[in-house]
Design a protein around this motif. Structure first.
Motif, PDB file in Angstrom:
ATOM      1  N   GLU A 100       0.835  -1.204   0.000  1.00  0.00           N
ATOM      2  CA  GLU A 100       0.000   0.000   0.000  1.00  0.00           C
ATOM      3  C   GLU A 100       0.868   1.253   0.000  1.00  0.00           C
ATOM      4  N   GLU A 101       1.954   1.233   0.765  1.00  0.00           N
ATOM      5  CA  GLU A 101       2.862   2.387   0.788  1.00  0.00           C
ATOM      6  C   GLU A 101       3.577   2.551  -0.536  1.00  0.00           C
ATOM      7  N   LEU A 102       3.982   1.451  -1.165  1.00  0.00           N
ATOM      8  CA  LEU A 102       4.586   1.543  -2.505  1.00  0.00           C
ATOM      9  C   LEU A 102       3.623   2.242  -3.466  1.00  0.00           C
ATOM     10  N   ILE A 103       2.366   1.848  -3.412  1.00  0.00           N
ATOM     11  CA  ILE A 103       1.369   2.427  -4.308  1.00  0.00           C
ATOM     12  C   ILE A 103       1.181   3.917  -4.026  1.00  0.00           C
ATOM     13  N   ARG A 104       1.025   4.285  -2.770  1.00  0.00           N
ATOM     14  CA  ARG A 104       0.819   5.693  -2.434  1.00  0.00           C
ATOM     15  C   ARG A 104       2.018   6.541  -2.861  1.00  0.00           C
ATOM     16  N   CYS A 105       3.214   6.039  -2.617  1.00  0.00           N
ATOM     17  CA  CYS A 105       4.414   6.778  -3.011  1.00  0.00           C
ATOM     18  C   CYS A 105       4.485   6.916  -4.528  1.00  0.00           C
ATOM     19  N   ALA A 106       4.167   5.833  -5.244  1.00  0.00           N
ATOM     20  CA  ALA A 106       4.204   5.882  -6.708  1.00  0.00           C
ATOM     21  C   ALA A 106       3.180   6.884  -7.247  1.00  0.00           C
ATOM     22  N   LEU A 107       1.985   6.891  -6.678  1.00  0.00           N
ATOM     23  CA  LEU A 107       0.966   7.825  -7.143  1.00  0.00           C
ATOM     24  C   LEU A 107       1.366   9.267  -6.855  1.00  0.00           C
ATOM     25  N   ARG A 108       1.968   9.517  -5.687  1.00  0.00           N
ATOM     26  CA  ARG A 108       2.428  10.873  -5.370  1.00  0.00           C
ATOM     27  C   ARG A 108       3.506  11.334  -6.346  1.00  0.00           C
ATOM     28  N   GLY A 115      -0.961  -3.146 -11.073  1.00  0.00           N
ATOM     29  CA  GLY A 115      -1.304  -4.128 -10.059  1.00  0.00           C
ATOM     30  C   GLY A 115      -1.813  -5.391 -10.718  1.00  0.00           C
ATOM     31  N   VAL A 116      -1.257  -6.538 -10.334  1.00  0.00           N
ATOM     32  CA  VAL A 116      -1.624  -7.820 -10.929  1.00  0.00           C
ATOM     33  C   VAL A 116      -2.350  -8.677  -9.891  1.00  0.00           C
ATOM     34  N   CYS A 117      -3.582  -9.044 -10.160  1.00  0.00           N
ATOM     35  CA  CYS A 117      -4.412  -9.903  -9.311  1.00  0.00           C
ATOM     36  C   CYS A 117      -4.483  -9.325  -7.899  1.00  0.00           C
ATOM     37  N   ARG A 118      -3.777  -9.913  -6.933  1.00  0.00           N
ATOM     38  CA  ARG A 118      -3.719  -9.324  -5.605  1.00  0.00           C
ATOM     39  C   ARG A 118      -3.320  -7.854  -5.682  1.00  0.00           C
ATOM     40  N   GLY A 119      -2.413  -7.521  -6.623  1.00  0.00           N
ATOM     41  CA  GLY A 119      -1.948  -6.142  -6.764  1.00  0.00           C
ATOM     42  C   GLY A 119      -3.075  -5.182  -7.096  1.00  0.00           C
ATOM     43  N   ALA A 120      -4.039  -5.620  -7.908  1.00  0.00           N
ATOM     44  CA  ALA A 120      -5.207  -4.786  -8.198  1.00  0.00           C
ATOM     45  C   ALA A 120      -6.041  -4.586  -6.942  1.00  0.00           C
ATOM     46  N   GLN A 121      -6.147  -5.644  -6.143  1.00  0.00           N
ATOM     47  CA  GLN A 121      -6.904  -5.559  -4.896  1.00  0.00           C
ATOM     48  C   GLN A 121      -6.224  -4.620  -3.903  1.00  0.00           C
ATOM     49  N   VAL A 122      -4.896  -4.701  -3.802  1.00  0.00           N
ATOM     50  CA  VAL A 122      -4.162  -3.809  -2.896  1.00  0.00           C
ATOM     51  C   VAL A 122      -4.301  -2.358  -3.356  1.00  0.00           C
ATOM     52  N   LEU A 123      -4.252  -2.125  -4.671  1.00  0.00           N
ATOM     53  CA  LEU A 123      -4.460  -0.773  -5.203  1.00  0.00           C
ATOM     54  C   LEU A 123      -5.808  -0.249  -4.750  1.00  0.00           C
ATOM     55  N   ASN A 124      -6.844  -1.067  -4.872  1.00  0.00           N
ATOM     56  CA  ASN A 124      -8.183  -0.642  -4.476  1.00  0.00           C
ATOM     57  C   ASN A 124      -8.266  -0.360  -2.978  1.00  0.00           C
ATOM     58  N   VAL A 125      -7.697  -1.239  -2.162  1.00  0.00           N
ATOM     59  CA  VAL A 125      -7.734  -1.061  -0.707  1.00  0.00           C
ATOM     60  C   VAL A 125      -6.918   0.158  -0.291  1.00  0.00           C
ATOM     61  N   ALA A 126      -5.772   0.379  -0.948  1.00  0.00           N
ATOM     62  CA  ALA A 126      -4.933   1.532  -0.624  1.00  0.00           C
ATOM     63  C   ALA A 126      -5.686   2.842  -0.829  1.00  0.00           C
ATOM     64  N   LEU A 127      -6.678   2.831  -1.716  1.00  0.00           N
ATOM     65  CA  LEU A 127      -7.458   4.032  -2.002  1.00  0.00           C
ATOM     66  C   LEU A 127      -8.834   3.987  -1.331  1.00  0.00           C
ATOM     67  N   GLY A 128      -8.959   3.136  -0.310  1.00  0.00           N
ATOM     68  CA  GLY A 128     -10.173   3.139   0.499  1.00  0.00           C
ATOM     69  C   GLY A 128     -11.251   2.169   0.082  1.00  0.00           C
TER      70      GLY A 128
END
Length: 244
Positions: A100-108, A115-128
């Motif tokens: 989740e922190e990797l995603i937030r840092c990358a978006l900033r 995001g692949v499979c679980r990665g798509a799910q983590v992307l969604n969860v990272a954004l609420g």
């Protein structure tokens, strides 16, 4: 940005954290199925592994031109405020937090993210957003994950005039292996593809250079490498800007 001595953009791929055996050893290891490495490399990128390193997400993202959040274990439902379903598999909360922190840092930073499979799910969860913890409860079949270590196939319809449609077209058959899926959509994300049973198969973040999550496994397709190629193309743009 650290130079790799060539024109290949550096693509960081998050790793599994598993107990593993090799040679005479049986130890905790940072693992990554090699198909991720070969998929990125075939697309023209320089793949590097990003092991779980607490408090180092921003440093990790600063060293790469793009990030892939790989597949793996179920996401801990505590990350989105739910109790565990009886069918929930083993979770890795430390990996959830890290990715989740990797995603937030990358978006900033404007760094491309896939995001692949679980990665798509983590992307969604990272954004609420939230997840369906056991998809067969809602779709009443197991075609998304037919059996242990057996990939299914989904026919996916992609929404026209989206970043994903520009890469793959509006209909594509994909390899899948998941019993969880995106439920409530995270902030800013848009659903851009669904399976025939209505399951969310892809999301993207409009306005970002490249932020896409796919529920399927593009790394398993040795012929169709278009998604990794699109990620690497976006990473090349980042690399060019850093050199300018």
């Amino acid at each position: 940005m650290v130079s790799n001595g060539c024109d290949r953009p550096v693509v960081g791929i998050s790793t599994y954290v598993e107990q593993a055996s090799w040679g005479v050893w049986n130890r905790e290891a940072a693992l990554l199925p090699y198909v991720y490495v070969s998929g990125v490399h075939r697309a023209g990128g320089m793949p590097v592994m990003l092991p779980v390193l607490p408090d180092s997400a921003d440093t990790a993202v600063s060293t790469v031109d793009a990030v892939v959040i790989a597949g793996g274990a179920d996401v801990d439902p505590a990350r989105y405020g739910r109790s565990a379903h009886p069918a929930l598999g083993p979770v890795q909360p430390h990996r959830d937090v890290w990715e989740e922190e990797l995603i937030r840092c990358a978006l900033r930073r404007g760094t491309p993210v896939l995001g692949v499979c679980r990665g798509a799910q983590v992307l969604n969860v990272a954004l609420g957003g939230t997840l369906h913890q056991h998809l067969p409860d809602s779709v009443r079949h197991r075609r998304h994950q037919p059996a242990p270590a057996e990939f299914g196939t989904s026919e996916v319809r992609v929404r026209p005039r989206t970043r994903l449609a520009a890469v793959l077209g509006e209909r594509v058959g994909v390899p899948c292996y998941h019993h969880q899926a995106i439920d409530e959509i995270g902030r800013g994300l848009e659903v851009v593809a669904r399976a025939e049973d209505g399951t969310v198969e892809a999301v993207e973040l409009p306005g970002h250079r490249f932020a896409i999550g796919v529920q399927w496994h593009p790394e398993q397709d040795a012929v169709d490498n278009r998604l990794f190629a699109a990620l690497v193309a976006a990473a090349k743009e980042v690399r060019g800007e850093h050199r300018a």
